[in-house]
Design an enzyme around this catalytic site. Structure first.
Site, PDB file in Angstrom:
ATOM      1  N   ARG A 107       0.695  -1.265   0.075  1.00 28.01           N
ATOM      2  CA  ARG A 107       0.039   0.092   0.047  1.00 28.01           C
ATOM      3  C   ARG A 107       1.005   1.397  -0.216  1.00 28.01           C
ATOM      4  O   ARG A 107       2.293   1.139   0.041  1.00 28.01           O
ATOM      5  CB  ARG A 107      -0.958   0.178   1.181  1.00 28.01           C
ATOM      6  N   LYS A 131       1.715   1.997   7.403  1.00 31.31           N
ATOM      7  CA  LYS A 131       1.965   0.990   8.623  1.00 31.31           C
ATOM      8  C   LYS A 131       2.854   1.811   9.319  1.00 31.31           C
ATOM      9  O   LYS A 131       3.353   3.042   9.142  1.00 31.31           O
ATOM     10  CB  LYS A 131       2.872  -0.307   8.016  1.00 31.31           C
ATOM     11  N   TYR A 174      -1.143   4.438  10.582  1.00 27.02           N
ATOM     12  CA  TYR A 174      -1.384   3.439  11.652  1.00 27.02           C
ATOM     13  C   TYR A 174      -0.339   3.300  12.437  1.00 27.02           C
ATOM     14  O   TYR A 174       0.959   3.392  12.169  1.00 27.02           O
ATOM     15  CB  TYR A 174      -1.663   2.146  11.197  1.00 27.02           C
ATOM     16  N   HIS A 218      -0.662   1.465  16.123  1.00 24.42           N
ATOM     17  CA  HIS A 218      -0.870   0.377  17.239  1.00 24.42           C
ATOM     18  C   HIS A 218       0.396   0.061  18.209  1.00 24.42           C
ATOM     19  O   HIS A 218       0.941  -0.798  18.442  1.00 24.42           O
ATOM     20  CB  HIS A 218      -0.853  -0.977  15.978  1.00 24.42           C
ATOM     21  N   GLU A 236      -6.051   4.735  13.888  1.00 24.07           N
ATOM     22  CA  GLU A 236      -6.734   3.953  14.527  1.00 24.07           C
ATOM     23  C   GLU A 236      -7.461   4.581  15.619  1.00 24.07           C
ATOM     24  O   GLU A 236      -8.255   3.642  16.340  1.00 24.07           O
ATOM     25  CB  GLU A 236      -5.843   2.559  14.758  1.00 24.07           C
ATOM     26  N   SER A 260     -10.522  -2.630   8.452  1.00 22.90           N
ATOM     27  CA  SER A 260     -11.198  -3.427   9.145  1.00 22.90           C
ATOM     28  C   SER A 260     -12.097  -4.335   8.139  1.00 22.90           C
ATOM     29  O   SER A 260     -12.348  -5.793   8.401  1.00 22.90           O
ATOM     30  CB  SER A 260     -11.771  -3.017  10.338  1.00 22.90           C
ATOM     31  N   ASP A 294      -2.639  -6.904  15.266  1.00 13.50           N
ATOM     32  CA  ASP A 294      -2.066  -5.412  15.163  1.00 13.50           C
ATOM     33  C   ASP A 294      -1.920  -4.785  16.786  1.00 13.50           C
ATOM     34  O   ASP A 294      -1.199  -4.020  16.991  1.00 13.50           O
ATOM     35  CB  ASP A 294      -2.878  -4.665  14.195  1.00 13.50           C
TER      36      ASP A 294
END
Length: 371
Positions: free
Chosen positions: A15, A75, A94, A96, A118, A134, A270
């Site tokens: 991505r 990411k 993101y 996490h 997120e 999701s 994650d």
């Protein structure tokens, strides 16, 4: 504002933070965008497509990080990328952080302004930037699980749909949110025997209304989870506590009650995973076996369907990128409590209560840092 898009370097991550169309929107708004060469190759977006949209191609990630005021990724930054962050730079991606103390330490040390997709919220309490991935991961979890059930993959040798005269696979889905709903949709569509477990009566009613008799709904507690896990050929972990580490709903002891060759697809990986025996894997080596049970715990599942996932993600994130670029991070966060909820680390402080609790860091409310 000068915005930077580095090429993603996580294992088999295809991505990209911004599509050429998104770059075009930002450039039309008076902003400038640097894109690392080949950043869009995984979605079929050439450097020339980015140039046509108004972007500037640079040779290295180091140049992107050195020049850009706002970094837009997909990411969490890997160690080499975290070393390039600087104080006052905005990172939007993101993160996490709850299960990742090393990343948290590096982000705190960088002094950067780190906003996590997120934990950005919506007026109805949903997570609009987590939702598209999701949905992708939930749908993918079933096809991944079906593949893992094949004998050659260490599975029980069961066809998810069954055939006339042979029963279909039994699928237990832990959690009825976006991931769980997506998984139920695909599993039921393939003809599996599907049960979804959730603690919320509202969620269970929504699922019952959506799927009718095609999907069984069960209130989640220790006894019902144990029973469902033991009966299932495929278990999909789809639980989420926003910003916090996932609860360990599947203990190692439970594995002894499962049939050898059964599969656990832990989409919650994650956030640390909802199975005691889960640890993150990659698309290059997605599975491992514990006590005869196949575990699939890929931490960036949507990266395997990069075109679909990038388009879905950009549709959700671009309005927030534009807001950050137009207003600057302080004004943008002051004006929008939902974007402010995305602030996880700011100028060396942890500003997400759930992350602070999970990692035993001091918590500083975002309001104290944005003026």
């Amino acid at each position: 504002m000068l915005i930077g898009v580095p090429k993603e370097i996580k294992n088999h991550e295809y991505r990209v933070g911004l599509t050429p169309a998104s770059v075009g929107e930002l450039c039309a708004g008076g902003h400038s965008v640097l894109i690392e060469t080949l950043a869009g190759a995984g979605i079929g977006a050439s450097d020339e497509a980015y140039r046509t949209a108004g972007g500037v191609i640079v040779d290295t990630a180091a140049e992107v990080f050195a020049r850009a005021e706002l970094i837009v990724k997909v990411k969490e930054p890997q160690a080499a990328e975290r070393a390039l962050l600087r104080g006052g730079q905005i990172l939007f991606t993101y993160l996490h952080l709850a299960p990742d103390p090393e990343q948290a330490r590096d982000l705190i040390a960088s002094g950067a302004i780190c906003i996590a997709y997120e934990t950005v919220t919506a007026a109805d309490g949903s997570l609009p930037l987590l939702a598209p991935m999701s949905e992708v991961a939930g749908r993918m979890s079933v096809q991944a699980g079906a593949h893992c059930l094949e004998t050659a993959q260490g599975g029980r040798g069961i066809l998810l749909s069954g055939v006339p005269g042979v029963a279909p696979a039994r699928v237990a889905i832990l959690g009825g949110g976006m991931v769980g709903s997506g998984a139920a949709l695909i599993a039921a569509g393939m003809g599996a025997d599907v049960t979804v477990l959730d603690r919320s009566p509202t969620v269970l009613r929504r699922l019952a209304a959506q799927f009718g008799a095609r999907v069984k709904t069960v209130h989640a507690n220790q006894a019902s989870i144990t029973q469902a896990v033991h009966a299932a050929d495929l278990v999909i972990g789809a639980v989420l506590v926003p910003g916090a580490a996932a609860p360990k709903l599947i203990t190692r002891t439970m594995l002894a009650g499962m049939q050898a060759g059964s599969v656990i697809v832990d989409v919650a990986i994650d956030q640390g995973g909802c199975c005691e025996t889960s640890h993150a894997t990659t698309h290059a080596s997605p599975t491992y076996i514990v006590d005869g049970i196949v575990h699939y715990c890929v931490a960036n599942m949507p990266g395997a369907v990069a075109r679909t996932a990038t388009d879905a993600l950009n549709a959700a994130t671009l309005p927030f990128v534009i807001t950050l670029a137009d207003k600057g991070w302080q004004t943008a966060l002051r004006d929008d409590v939902h974007l402010r909820n995305g602030l996880n680390v700011c100028a060396g402080k942890v500003t997400c209560a759930e992350v602070a609790a999970a990692l035993s860091h001091a918590y500083v409310p975002a309001e104290q840092l944005i003026g």
